[in-house]
Scaffold this motif. Structure first.
Motif, PDB file in Angstrom:
ATOM      1  N   ILE A 206      20.674 -31.213   2.647  1.00 58.78           N
ATOM      2  CA  ILE A 206      21.274 -31.343   3.983  1.00 58.78           C
ATOM      3  C   ILE A 206      21.290 -29.992   4.697  1.00 58.78           C
ATOM      4  N   VAL A 207      21.636 -28.929   3.972  1.00 63.68           N
ATOM      5  CA  VAL A 207      21.672 -27.596   4.578  1.00 63.68           C
ATOM      6  C   VAL A 207      20.282 -27.163   5.012  1.00 63.68           C
ATOM      7  N   ARG A 209      17.846 -29.068   5.911  1.00 64.68           N
ATOM      8  CA  ARG A 209      17.458 -29.825   7.103  1.00 64.68           C
ATOM      9  C   ARG A 209      18.203 -29.336   8.348  1.00 64.68           C
ATOM     10  N   SER A 210      19.440 -28.909   8.151  1.00 70.99           N
ATOM     11  CA  SER A 210      20.225 -28.423   9.291  1.00 70.99           C
ATOM     12  C   SER A 210      19.739 -27.048   9.749  1.00 70.99           C
ATOM     13  N   ALA A 211      19.333 -26.230   8.786  1.00 68.07           N
ATOM     14  CA  ALA A 211      18.852 -24.882   9.126  1.00 68.07           C
ATOM     15  C   ALA A 211      17.465 -24.715   8.516  1.00 68.07           C
TER      16      ALA A 211
END
Length: 260
Positions: A206-207, A209-211
């Motif tokens: 998730i991290v 994909r977010s950054a």
């Protein structure tokens, strides 16, 4: 009298009796963990089998076949080997459960490339497998399971006198049946750590994909290793409980081979 007669009378008869008794004990020692590992020299295995055989000869009225090197005598010797091997191999299966768990955990942590030579089998195994092997070995000795197993080997001479009977097919079927317990225990050992690693990998994904600027491999590998080590520390009581139960089950499976 045996075909090989050196003219020493009663002394030679006791020698062939000792060699005959060492057959079953030696087969069990070779197939068992600890005693039968590649790191143990063959001379030590022979000395251990000989020491136990001396006690068996003193405690039980076991007699060697009259013609040890005849066809009938060799068949009896083969029966001794087939009695000893399953008793040792059952314990060998119990010792493989932590190694299987280490394979699962090491893959989740990204430490599959960290391997070392396993002294038990002489093959490559994960670094975590060495840790689990040390834990199961120490608990095996601390619980006195090695003494219980040696007592079962001596008891086998009363249950299965040499030349009187062979292990039946139902007895041999109990050995692979115990493998299901081994796999189930391996899953239960690896489950807590694997769940934590799954959560860490999901958070890392998730991290990333977010950054997108963050390097997934540079972030995910250290996070997985650190989370795995922390999970191993937290789940240490689960490991000891599962290993103690597995050792008891292994000794119990060896005892079931002697059940009528």
């Amino acid at each position: 009298m045996n075909q090989l007669d050196f003219g020493f009378g009663a002394l030679e008869a006791e020698f062939w009796r000792l060699v005959f008794v060492m057959t079953r004990i030696g087969a069990a020692v070779v197939a068992a963990p600890l005693f039968g590992t590649a790191a143990v020299p063959p001379q030590v295995r022979v000395m251990v089998a000989g020491a136990i055989a001396v006690m068996v000869c003193a405690w039980t009225p076991v007699a060697a076949p009259a013609n040890l090197f005849s066809v009938q005598g060799l068949v009896i010797v083969a029966g001794e080997v087939l009695v000893g091997l399953p008793m040792g191999f059952v314990l060998q299966l119990a010792f493989t459960a932590p190694v299987i768990a280490a394979e699962i955990i090491g893959g989740g942590m990204g430490m599959s490339m960290a391997t070392a030579v396993d002294p038990n089998s002489g093959t490559q195994s994960p670094a975590l497998g060495q840790y689990f092997a040390v834990v199961v070995t120490l608990m095996f000795l601390a619980l006195g399971a090695h003494l219980q197993w040696l007592a079962l080997v001596v008891e086998s001479y009363r249950v299965f006198p040499p030349g009187a009977t062979w292990l039946g097919a139902e007895k041999f079927a109990q050995v692979p049946a115990f493998a299901s317990t081994t796999f189930a225990t391996a899953v239960m050992i690896a489950l807590p750590v694997s769940l934590i690693l799954l959560v860490v990998q999901m958070v890392t994904g998730i991290v990333s994909r977010s950054a997108p600027a963050l390097n997934l491999f540079a972030l995910g590998l250290p996070a997985g290793v650190l989370a795995g080590i922390a999970a191993l520390i937290v789940s240490a009581p689960v490991l000891t409980d599962q290993v103690s139960e597995l050792i008891a089950a292994g000794v119990g499976a060896a005892s079931d081979l002697l059940a009528p």
